[in-house]
Design an enzyme around this catalytic site. Sequence first.
Site, PDB file in Angstrom:
ATOM      1  N   HIS A 191       0.869  -1.324   0.059  1.00  0.00           N
ATOM      2  CA  HIS A 191       0.040   0.054   0.133  1.00  0.00           C
ATOM      3  C   HIS A 191       0.717   1.243   0.183  1.00  0.00           C
ATOM      4  O   HIS A 191       1.742   1.187   0.701  1.00  0.00           O
ATOM      5  CB  HIS A 191      -0.906   0.028   1.194  1.00  0.00           C
ATOM      6  CG  HIS A 191      -2.018  -1.032   1.128  1.00  0.00           C
ATOM      7  ND1 HIS A 191      -3.206  -1.023   0.783  1.00  0.00           N
ATOM      8  CD2 HIS A 191      -1.806  -2.547   1.455  1.00  0.00           C
ATOM      9  CE1 HIS A 191      -3.850  -2.055   0.770  1.00  0.00           C
ATOM     10  NE2 HIS A 191      -2.933  -3.002   1.508  1.00  0.00           N
ATOM     11  N   GLU A 209      -6.985 -18.075   7.437  1.00  0.00           N
ATOM     12  CA  GLU A 209      -7.974 -18.895   8.111  1.00  0.00           C
ATOM     13  C   GLU A 209      -7.561 -20.434   7.899  1.00  0.00           C
ATOM     14  O   GLU A 209      -6.618 -20.639   7.220  1.00  0.00           O
ATOM     15  CB  GLU A 209      -9.207 -18.799   6.947  1.00  0.00           C
ATOM     16  CG  GLU A 209      -9.733 -17.427   6.752  1.00  0.00           C
ATOM     17  CD  GLU A 209      -8.917 -16.592   5.895  1.00  0.00           C
ATOM     18  OE1 GLU A 209      -8.299 -17.044   4.909  1.00  0.00           O
ATOM     19  OE2 GLU A 209      -8.983 -15.464   6.089  1.00  0.00           O
ATOM     20  N   SER A 228     -10.644  -6.623   4.328  1.00  0.00           N
ATOM     21  CA  SER A 228     -10.902  -5.440   4.437  1.00  0.00           C
ATOM     22  C   SER A 228     -12.083  -5.438   3.472  1.00  0.00           C
ATOM     23  O   SER A 228     -12.952  -6.469   3.470  1.00  0.00           O
ATOM     24  CB  SER A 228      -9.632  -4.906   3.328  1.00  0.00           C
ATOM     25  OG  SER A 228      -9.845  -5.452   2.062  1.00  0.00           O
TER      26      SER A 228
END
Length: 268
Positions: free
Chosen positions: A67, A189, A208
Amino acid sequence: MSTDPDPIALAEAAAAELARLTGVAQHDIALTLGSGWGGAADILGETVAEVPAEQVPGFHASGVAGHSGTLRSIRLANGAHALVIGARTHFYEGRGVRAVVHGVRTAAAAGAKIMVLTNGAGGVDPAFGAGEAVLISDHLNLTATSPIEGANFIDLTDLYASRLRDIARGVEPGLQEGVYVQLPGPHYETPAEIHYLRAIGGQIVGMSTALEAIAARAAGMEVLGLSLITNPAAGMGDDPLNHEEVLEAGRAAGPRLADLLSRVVAAL
């Protein structure tokens, strides 16, 4: 009594400072560019200004690799202005839900009517291959929280606007759609959790987007969501999951995603 600043007032202050720093009084569309999607900012149009996020009230430097950590104002070919948010705050960073959705609320305060949310995510549905862009048709918010405070009852029936999805498919007819699941993270997960998500209708999983989409709808914006499938979710492939794999998938797909997103934005 909380001493935290009112989130809407903070967003308005951020929008005012953004207008001052960029010289752009109003932005018409906003985009949050997740893993793999950042290259679109370079080809959407003419960059008017790029501001380090921490210079704008309520924003922080990005804490996640992949990002940019900036807010960029871009003049599109049609004369409209796009705000590109490269400073997404994730729920797992521990700054609270208000910080997670501050970028969306700032975009709304800056005048944006459309919010484009993108991410890198795991493929729960085996029909989605790694490196593929998938439209988000709906979501399952499994964060156990909401950005909406108080008795404000927001209709989410067409949260990921069918009008915008139709436009995107007109630009790229081969786009598939799927239901996105937001989990808190930051751990990936377990295979059992992925089996559960498939059973309840999840097709894409990430950390997100869903909370941001809810805040965008509450602010009166239309929402378009797009996921880059960076990898098969746990138990759907043979390899263990790691963030470097996500970044590499984003790098490999970057030019194609940038081209897709620039064409979609031009059509909105």
